[in-house]
Write an enzyme that holds these catalytic residues in place. Sequence first.
Site, PDB file in Angstrom:
ATOM      1  N   LYS A 170       0.880  -1.182   0.000  1.00 19.26           N
ATOM      2  CA  LYS A 170       0.000   0.000   0.000  1.00 19.26           C
ATOM      3  C   LYS A 170       0.913   1.225   0.000  1.00 19.26           C
ATOM      4  CE  LYS A 170      -1.720   3.006   1.967  1.00 19.26           C
ATOM      5  NZ  LYS A 170      -1.423   4.415   1.532  1.00 19.26           N
ATOM      6  N   GLU A 173      -0.371   7.608  -1.149  1.00 17.90           N
ATOM      7  CA  GLU A 173      -1.320   8.111  -2.154  1.00 17.90           C
ATOM      8  C   GLU A 173      -0.852   9.436  -2.759  1.00 17.90           C
ATOM      9  OE1 GLU A 173      -1.509   7.935   1.076  1.00 17.90           O
ATOM     10  OE2 GLU A 173      -3.168   9.072   1.953  1.00 17.90           O
ATOM     11  N   ARG A 174       0.260   9.992  -2.210  1.00 13.32           N
ATOM     12  CA  ARG A 174       0.705  11.295  -2.718  1.00 13.32           C
ATOM     13  C   ARG A 174       1.569  11.166  -3.973  1.00 13.32           C
ATOM     14  NH1 ARG A 174       2.540  14.421   2.665  1.00 13.32           N
ATOM     15  NH2 ARG A 174       2.094  12.528   3.810  1.00 13.32           N
ATOM     16  N   CYS A 278      14.004  10.785   6.274  1.00 13.45           N
ATOM     17  CA  CYS A 278      14.009  10.447   7.705  1.00 13.45           C
ATOM     18  C   CYS A 278      15.427  10.454   8.258  1.00 13.45           C
ATOM     19  CB  CYS A 278      13.354   9.106   7.943  1.00 13.45           C
ATOM     20  SG  CYS A 278      14.336   7.779   7.280  1.00 13.45           S
ATOM     21  N   GLU A 380       9.486  17.050  14.277  1.00  8.58           N
ATOM     22  CA  GLU A 380       9.997  16.781  12.935  1.00  8.58           C
ATOM     23  C   GLU A 380       9.339  17.760  11.963  1.00  8.58           C
ATOM     24  OE1 GLU A 380       8.684  13.120  10.931  1.00  8.58           O
ATOM     25  OE2 GLU A 380      10.751  12.840  10.276  1.00  8.58           O
TER      26      GLU A 380
END
Length: 496
Positions: A170, A173-174, A278, A380
């Site tokens: 999955k 979605e961006r 990250c 963050e």
Amino acid sequence: MITHLINGQTAEGGSRCADVFNPATGAVSGQVRLADGATVEAAIAAAQAAFPAWRNTPPLKRARTMSRFKELLEAHADRICQLITDEHGKVLADSFGELQRGIENVEYASYAPELLKGEHSRNVGPGIDAWSEFQPLGVCAGITPFNFPAMVPLWMWPMAVACGNTFILKPSERDPSSTLYIAQLAQEAGLPAGVLNVVNGDKEAVDALLHDPRVQAVSFVGSTPIAEYVYATGCMNGKRVQALGGAKNHAVLMPDADLDMAVSALMGAAFGSCGERCMAVPLVVAVGDCTADALRDKLVAQIAGMKIGSGRTAGCDMGPLVTRAHFDKVRGYVERGVAEGAELIVDGRGLTVPDFENGYFLGPTLFDRVEPGMRIYEEEIFGPVLGIVRVESLAQAMSLIDAHEYGNGTCIFTRDGETARHFTDNIQVGMVGVNVSLPVPVAYHSFGGWKRSLFGDLHAYGPDAVRFYTRRKQITQRWPSSGVREGAVFAFPSSR
Ligand code: NAD
């Protein structure tokens, strides 16, 4: 319309969809279908049906598919990297770097037959042999973030399927197009239908995966609040889960460091990929005011030379942020930093890129005198915002890092071996660099942070992935032998 890949076929599924943007222009470049529960069910059913034959396919045959897949990735690198850049925004050179790191994971997965070898002990008792095997789990799932749409999925499913599992991915979605394209290349490489399925979607799709008892294991990479949710929900539903979360990586600059080397490394680590990594370094802790002043001057000079523009424009160092919402969020942090009293040295707001006036561009931003307690220190930001923190000693720098809720990566710049060794031995962070600002492990080591940067026991990719995607079975065996006949033994068996 960007759809799904289920049982080897392009599939529609779900009545909702979301816009996908080109961050450099701000224009809608496509729409992605958001899977509903029934679509996820269909993908799980396909993966479940494909499992028995795939599990029993000889490991070397599975590995050869990975070798063919690697060749296809290399042959189609240009297309993949264009798709990454057009939806994520990062400059093309960075997309190639991401893809190369992903390919190295595919290469490592092609060694799975060697990595899957078990342990064997002969004659543990009279005529008794014992061995362990590492068997696949069944249907596994991966949920991935926007910032590495090619690399992070390739951390997960190649090793999972090389170990004999089937998989449902999955993606974010961006920026889903490169991920789906790569999955189609895997079909072309000969992966049987149903072994790898891709469902595009959002929370609804993730929840369907987390609640279905047929899904045995879930790998997640994304922000900490969602990582924690996925870990808790997946574990509650009896799954094996590894969930990698967010970060706030500190670099420590010692007075004896090679300053030019450190500044070059910090520029890439802070502003590469617009800070959307990250392992990015958004904080540099300078030991001593002289060190901080010299660092600040050199950073200001280097920032002035940076080229910002569309990721497709040759020679650019930094592209736009991924979405309008993320742009607004990062900009909000700059405003917050000013309000909190940090000293804004370079202000990236107000940047316009000719011909790309509607893009989500924020220039490199530098704060000095950032302090614990400020939100720009604690949270963050995931944007091109670098903060200098001033301390007086290494001990102070280390206690700041240890006290921070995240523990993904860190690094130290020094010329002194004793200092470096003390730092690497004691710092409470999962991935540590010495004069290396992005200490991202290579594919044959494993990747993972400590503290609230990772929920679970095993790290991502490398040797830990082999353990994550398999379970140990221990077999103890004796065959009837004509010479030995003994009656029932009621004492606990031992070799006494
Ligand atoms: P995100 O947490 O918003 O999304 C990650 C995935 O979770 C996506 O597939 C998304 O669709 C899904 N998701 C989002 N909201 C959800 C919800 N409420 N319920 C269930 N699923 C949901 O992360 P992002 O913005 O795509 O990626 C950036 C984040 O990822 C940063 O925090 C970054 O530090 C982190 N990250 C961590 C690593 C690592 O290895 N530790 C690597 C890359 C990115």
